[in-house]
Scaffold this motif. Structure first.
Motif, PDB file in Angstrom:
ATOM      1  N   PHE A   1       0.854  -1.179   0.000  1.00  0.00           N
ATOM      2  CA  PHE A   1       0.000   0.000   0.000  1.00  0.00           C
ATOM      3  C   PHE A   1       0.894   1.234   0.000  1.00  0.00           C
ATOM      4  O   PHE A   1       2.081   1.160   0.322  1.00  0.00           O
ATOM      5  N   TYR A   2       0.319   2.425  -0.355  1.00  0.00           N
ATOM      6  CA  TYR A   2       1.178   3.620  -0.353  1.00  0.00           C
ATOM      7  C   TYR A   2       1.542   4.020   1.077  1.00  0.00           C
ATOM      8  O   TYR A   2       0.811   3.745   2.023  1.00  0.00           O
ATOM      9  N   SER A   3       2.701   4.664   1.234  1.00  0.00           N
ATOM     10  CA  SER A   3       3.230   4.992   2.565  1.00  0.00           C
ATOM     11  C   SER A   3       2.695   6.339   3.037  1.00  0.00           C
ATOM     12  O   SER A   3       2.009   7.062   2.307  1.00  0.00           O
ATOM     13  N   ASP A   4       3.022   6.630   4.294  1.00  0.00           N
ATOM     14  CA  ASP A   4       2.668   7.903   4.885  1.00  0.00           C
ATOM     15  C   ASP A   4       3.196   9.075   4.048  1.00  0.00           C
ATOM     16  O   ASP A   4       2.463  10.012   3.716  1.00  0.00           O
ATOM     17  N   ILE A   5       4.474   8.957   3.724  1.00  0.00           N
ATOM     18  CA  ILE A   5       5.099  10.034   2.952  1.00  0.00           C
ATOM     19  C   ILE A   5       4.416  10.189   1.608  1.00  0.00           C
ATOM     20  O   ILE A   5       4.085  11.296   1.178  1.00  0.00           O
ATOM     21  N   GLU A   6       4.182   9.085   0.944  1.00  0.00           N
ATOM     22  CA  GLU A   6       3.528   9.119  -0.364  1.00  0.00           C
ATOM     23  C   GLU A   6       2.145   9.755  -0.282  1.00  0.00           C
ATOM     24  O   GLU A   6       1.762  10.540  -1.147  1.00  0.00           O
ATOM     25  N   SER A   7       1.396   9.426   0.782  1.00  0.00           N
ATOM     26  CA  SER A   7       0.055  10.000   0.846  1.00  0.00           C
ATOM     27  C   SER A   7       0.102  11.467   1.272  1.00  0.00           C
ATOM     28  O   SER A   7      -0.631  12.300   0.733  1.00  0.00           O
ATOM     29  N   ASN A   8       1.011  11.780   2.209  1.00  0.00           N
ATOM     30  CA  ASN A   8       1.108  13.183   2.631  1.00  0.00           C
ATOM     31  C   ASN A   8       1.536  14.106   1.500  1.00  0.00           C
ATOM     32  O   ASN A   8       1.069  15.238   1.396  1.00  0.00           O
ATOM     33  N   SER A   9       2.412  13.580   0.643  1.00  0.00           N
ATOM     34  CA  SER A   9       2.877  14.447  -0.437  1.00  0.00           C
ATOM     35  C   SER A   9       2.108  14.213  -1.738  1.00  0.00           C
ATOM     36  O   SER A   9       2.537  14.662  -2.795  1.00  0.00           O
ATOM     37  N   SER A  10       0.973  13.493  -1.609  1.00  0.00           N
ATOM     38  CA  SER A  10       0.087  13.288  -2.769  1.00  0.00           C
ATOM     39  C   SER A  10       0.838  12.803  -4.003  1.00  0.00           C
ATOM     40  O   SER A  10       0.706  13.365  -5.083  1.00  0.00           O
ATOM     41  N   ARG A  11       1.626  11.739  -3.831  1.00  0.00           N
ATOM     42  CA  ARG A  11       2.330  11.178  -4.986  1.00  0.00           C
ATOM     43  C   ARG A  11       1.353  10.486  -5.931  1.00  0.00           C
ATOM     44  O   ARG A  11       0.287  10.042  -5.517  1.00  0.00           O
ATOM     45  N   HIS A  12       1.773  10.380  -7.155  1.00  0.00           N
ATOM     46  CA  HIS A  12       0.940   9.691  -8.152  1.00  0.00           C
ATOM     47  C   HIS A  12       1.245   8.214  -8.156  1.00  0.00           C
ATOM     48  O   HIS A  12       1.859   7.691  -9.061  1.00  0.00           O
ATOM     49  N   VAL A  13       0.818   7.558  -7.074  1.00  0.00           N
ATOM     50  CA  VAL A  13       1.022   6.108  -6.968  1.00  0.00           C
ATOM     51  C   VAL A  13      -0.362   5.465  -6.830  1.00  0.00           C
ATOM     52  O   VAL A  13      -1.295   6.073  -6.328  1.00  0.00           O
ATOM     53  N   ALA A  14      -0.474   4.213  -7.276  1.00  0.00           N
ATOM     54  CA  ALA A  14      -1.777   3.532  -7.232  1.00  0.00           C
ATOM     55  C   ALA A  14      -1.625   2.065  -6.866  1.00  0.00           C
ATOM     56  O   ALA A  14      -0.635   1.421  -7.219  1.00  0.00           O
ATOM     57  N   ILE A  15      -2.631   1.602  -6.160  1.00  0.00           N
ATOM     58  CA  ILE A  15      -2.755   0.164  -5.902  1.00  0.00           C
ATOM     59  C   ILE A  15      -4.013  -0.270  -6.652  1.00  0.00           C
ATOM     60  O   ILE A  15      -5.072   0.379  -6.546  1.00  0.00           O
ATOM     61  N   ILE A  16      -3.916  -1.342  -7.428  1.00  0.00           N
ATOM     62  CA  ILE A  16      -5.091  -1.732  -8.228  1.00  0.00           C
ATOM     63  C   ILE A  16      -5.671  -3.064  -7.753  1.00  0.00           C
ATOM     64  O   ILE A  16      -4.956  -3.949  -7.287  1.00  0.00           O
ATOM     65  N   GLY A  17      -6.994  -3.163  -7.865  1.00  0.00           N
ATOM     66  CA  GLY A  17      -7.698  -4.401  -7.505  1.00  0.00           C
ATOM     67  C   GLY A  17      -7.426  -5.504  -8.511  1.00  0.00           C
ATOM     68  O   GLY A  17      -6.972  -5.254  -9.627  1.00  0.00           O
ATOM     69  N   SER A  18      -7.723  -6.715  -8.122  1.00  0.00           N
ATOM     70  CA  SER A  18      -7.337  -7.864  -8.949  1.00  0.00           C
ATOM     71  C   SER A  18      -8.036  -7.874 -10.304  1.00  0.00           C
ATOM     72  O   SER A  18      -7.457  -8.260 -11.313  1.00  0.00           O
ATOM     73  N   GLU A  19      -9.303  -7.455 -10.336  1.00  0.00           N
ATOM     74  CA  GLU A  19     -10.026  -7.458 -11.611  1.00  0.00           C
ATOM     75  C   GLU A  19      -9.449  -6.416 -12.560  1.00  0.00           C
ATOM     76  O   GLU A  19      -9.314  -6.657 -13.765  1.00  0.00           O
ATOM     77  N   ILE A  20      -9.123  -5.223 -12.003  1.00  0.00           N
ATOM     78  CA  ILE A  20      -8.511  -4.180 -12.824  1.00  0.00           C
ATOM     79  C   ILE A  20      -7.178  -4.691 -13.376  1.00  0.00           C
ATOM     80  O   ILE A  20      -6.873  -4.520 -14.574  1.00  0.00           O
ATOM     81  N   ALA A  21      -6.442  -5.347 -12.505  1.00  0.00           N
ATOM     82  CA  ALA A  21      -5.143  -5.879 -12.933  1.00  0.00           C
ATOM     83  C   ALA A  21      -5.323  -6.864 -14.079  1.00  0.00           C
ATOM     84  O   ALA A  21      -4.602  -6.833 -15.077  1.00  0.00           O
TER      85      ALA A  21
END
Ligand code: ATP
Ligand code: MG
Lengths: 411, 239
Positions: free
Chosen positions: A148-168
């Motif tokens: 999952f995205y980290s504290d730093i990644e979420s605080n700094s609004s990075r463009h990272v994504a976790i995708i669900g299995s169907e999307i994958a």
């Protein structure tokens, strides 16, 4: 007592002999009950199957998670009252988070719908979930790849994504999603995690398998305005036993954050999976009653058929009944004989119906999850037996109370 | 000791508004080991009387005592029990169960009496041998001649050792030669100590009986000792 046992055996013998003597008629009669039981079993199996997968899906929401929201789920309250409530914003969330002591995890959530693309593959209108790194602790997510995205990644609004299995599956049929850059609503995101399959197919867009998870800041930055939009605060208790206390605390804190006086009502709602469950149960209740009614109707038709045939059978065998009475058969004996005959028809028809339903549900199982339970089998058999007895009662009673002299005279 | 004692029995059938007096006022005493024939023109009430004696039907009025028990006040179940244990009925039309073989037909009263399988089989078989059908026990009624069918019916009437055998025109559907054979069988049964009451139209059949009762219009017209009469005095209760 011994007599009853003999009468029972004799009755069964007569029943089988009568069924054999009229094979086609017996088969046609059984057809009615066969259809009835097949429908009953299939219906209850389907309901059970849907229920099972729903239960599985809903438990993914977590029974120990509270959802603090502007809206109350499935409320009959005036929609306008809720609409006029103040939106919950990030500032309130921060205050809440600082005051709450009991929860295991607290996460703000918002969402959006966007098209997700990778090269020439695309999925339309994907449910985007925006939250903070603590969000993952409010779920039971398991990961196929990554994290999952980290504290730093979420605080700094990075463009990272976790995708669900169907999307994958849709975007990366070869399973090589990790570290790829996808376009969400035209903006580039890097995949840092892929969820393994989580819940059931029933929940549709609310199933994490069909969702994409990104930091809440990136949603506000790219897709939705921070203003005029309410967030939901997900609060997870340390364990299911602490849900009530956590809820009390949450209510107190929210009132404080909102500055409500003791005589003012809450201008927010704390939702639980339970509410969803209640709603679901009442819907399923209606389906079950409707199903029961329809299947009951088809059984009823079958029962009428059997009653009709039994009346014909009694009429045809009037003389036989007279003979039996003349040599000492009691009313009870005759009654048992005909009840046994109708229940035998029903039990045989019902058993065949049950087998057919089991086979059919195995076939259906390929498409929707079904499950044949032991209790369904028992109920089906008991129901067919009961149908036989009920359908047989009137004809058997008619036979039992025949006058022997009249019966012997019958041509 | 009387087996049967009926006093002032009547039977009325209602056909719409019309009343049919099948039996008007009949009184009779029948002893153990009697051999009695009931005669009379068609419609005189012979079958009605037989059904009454056989506890298949109950009288409209009057008293019926069977072996000292009052039949007129019995419940349906008690009547069924009497029919099962005390009475053997033989019908003109045999009245066998068409789908069952001879053995099962004969066995049936014992099934209703609650006898264990082995015992009732054995007794039914023995009774079939007694009536001369030892080689036909697994034949169905439609695989038997008329005379043989009536023998099966007689075996069924005998199998539970009843107090009386009632036969309503047992030779009515048989030619005279076969009829005579059946009468021979009744003769044998009587000689073993059984009480027999039979209805017939034929004088030569009635000849077999020791006592002949003639019915007319639901009344006893005559109660006489037959040509082979060997009892001292007919028991007549009518005034
Ligand atoms: N169930 C009934 N309903 C109306 N009338 C009946 C019924 N049974 C008999 N009867 C009438 O009662 C009278 C006596 O009938 P029953 O059968 O006893 O005569 P029967 O002496 O046996 O005659 P048969 O020699 O022809 O057999 C007849 O007039 C008959 O029509
Ligand atoms: Mg007659």
């Amino acid at each position: 007592m011994r007599n009853i046992v003999f009468e029972f055996k004799e009755g069964l013998l007569i029943a089988f002999r009568a069924l054999r003597a009229n094979k086609i008629r017996s088969a046609l009669t059984m057809l009615g009950i066969f259809i009835g039981i097949t429908v009953v079993v299939l219906m209850s199996t389907a309901i059970k199957g849907i229920d099972n997968s729903f239960q599985k899906g809903i438990s993914a929401l977590g029974s120990d998670v509270l959802y603090i929201s502007k809206w109350q789920w499935f409320s009959n309250d005036d929609w306008w009252t809720m609409r006029n409530r103040k939106n919950i914003d990030m500032a309130e969330f921060e205050k809440f988070k600082n005051l709450a002591k009991l929860p295991l995890a607290i996460a703000p959530t918002t969402n959006s719908r966007r098209t997700v693309k990778y090269k020439d593959r695309r999925v339309e209108s994907v449910f985007l979930n925006g939250s903070t790194s603590e969000y993952v602790k409010t779920t039971n997510f398991t990961f196929e790849h990554g994290r999952f995205y980290s504290d730093i990644e979420s605080n700094s609004s990075r463009h990272v994504a976790i995708i669900g299995s169907e999307i994958a599956k849709s975007l990366f049929p070869r399973g090589d999603a990790m570290d790829k850059t996808i376009k969400i609503g035209g903006v580039n995101f890097k995949i840092i995690g892929v969820l393994s399959e989580q819940g059931s197919v029933i929940l549709g867009p609310f199933n994490p398998d069909n969702q994409v998870f990104i930091p809440i800041g990136t949603i506000f930055k790219n897709f939705e305005s921070r203003h005029g939009r309410t967030i939901t605060i997900n609060v997870r208790a340390i364990n299911p036993g602490m849900v009530a206390e956590t809820k009390d605390e949450a209510e107190g804190i929210m009132r404080k954050v909102r500055g409500l006086r003791h005589n003012e009502v809450n201008d927010f709602s704390i939702n639980q999976q339970e509410a969803l469950m209640d709603q679901y149960n009442s819907v399923v209740g209606v389906i079950q009653i409707a199903g029961l009614f329809i299947t009951g109707l088809s059984l009823f038709v079958g029962a009428i058929g059997i009653m009709n045939i039994m009346f014909v059978s009694v009429r045809e065998r009037t003389r036989e009944i007279g003979i039996r009475k003349a040599i000492g058969a009691k009313r009870r004996t005759i009654l048992i004989q005909f009840l046994l005959e109708s229940s035998t028809i029903c039990l045989i028809g019902g058993t065949i119906g049950l087998l057919a339903a089991v086979i059919l549900s195995m076939v259906v199982n390929q498409f929707i999850p079904t499950s044949v339970q032991v209790d369904v089998v028992i109920i089906a058999l008991v129901v067919s037996l009961m149908t036989g007895v009920l359908a047989g009662i009137a004809p058997a009673y008619m036979a039992a109370k025949l006058d022997p002299v009249e019966a012997l005279r019958y041509e | 000791m009387n087996i049967i004692n009926i006093e002032h029995i009547s039977k009325v059938y209602h056909l719409g508004i019309e009343e049919v007096h099948a039996l008007r006022d009949i009184s009779l005493r029948i002893d153990k080991n009697e051999y009695l024939a009931i005669m009379g023109p068609s419609g005189s009430g012979k079958s009605t009387l037989m059904n009454m004696l056989g506890c298949l039907d109950t009288p409209t009025s009057g008293i019926y005592d069977f072996n000292g028990q009052s039949v007129s006040t019995m419940s349906d179940n008690e009547l069924a029990k009497i029919r099962n244990k005390e009475i053997g009925f033989v019908f003109q039309t045999f009245n066998l169960l068409p789908r069952s073989d001879a053995l099962h037909n004969v066995e049936l009263p014992l099934v209703y009496a609650g006898l264990p399988y082995a015992e009732r089989r054995e007794r039914a078989k023995q009774t079939l041998i007694d009536v001369g059908l030892g080689d036909r026990i697994h034949h169905k009624p439609n695989e038997l001649s008329g005379g043989q069918r009536q023998r099966v019916a007689i075996a069924r009437a005998l199998v539970s050792n009843p107090s009386i055998i009632l036969a309503d025109e047992p030779t009515g559907n048989l030619d005279s030669k076969i009829g005579e054979e059946i009468m021979q069988l009744f003769e044998e049964i009587h000689s073993k100590g059984n009480t027999i009451i039979l209805v017939t139209h034929e004088e030569y059949i009635a000849e077999h009986a020791a006592r002949i009762i003639r019915l007319k219009d639901g009344l006893v017209e005559k109660d006489e000792i037959g040509s082979r009469g060997n009892i001292q005095k007919p028991k007549v209760a009518t005034e």
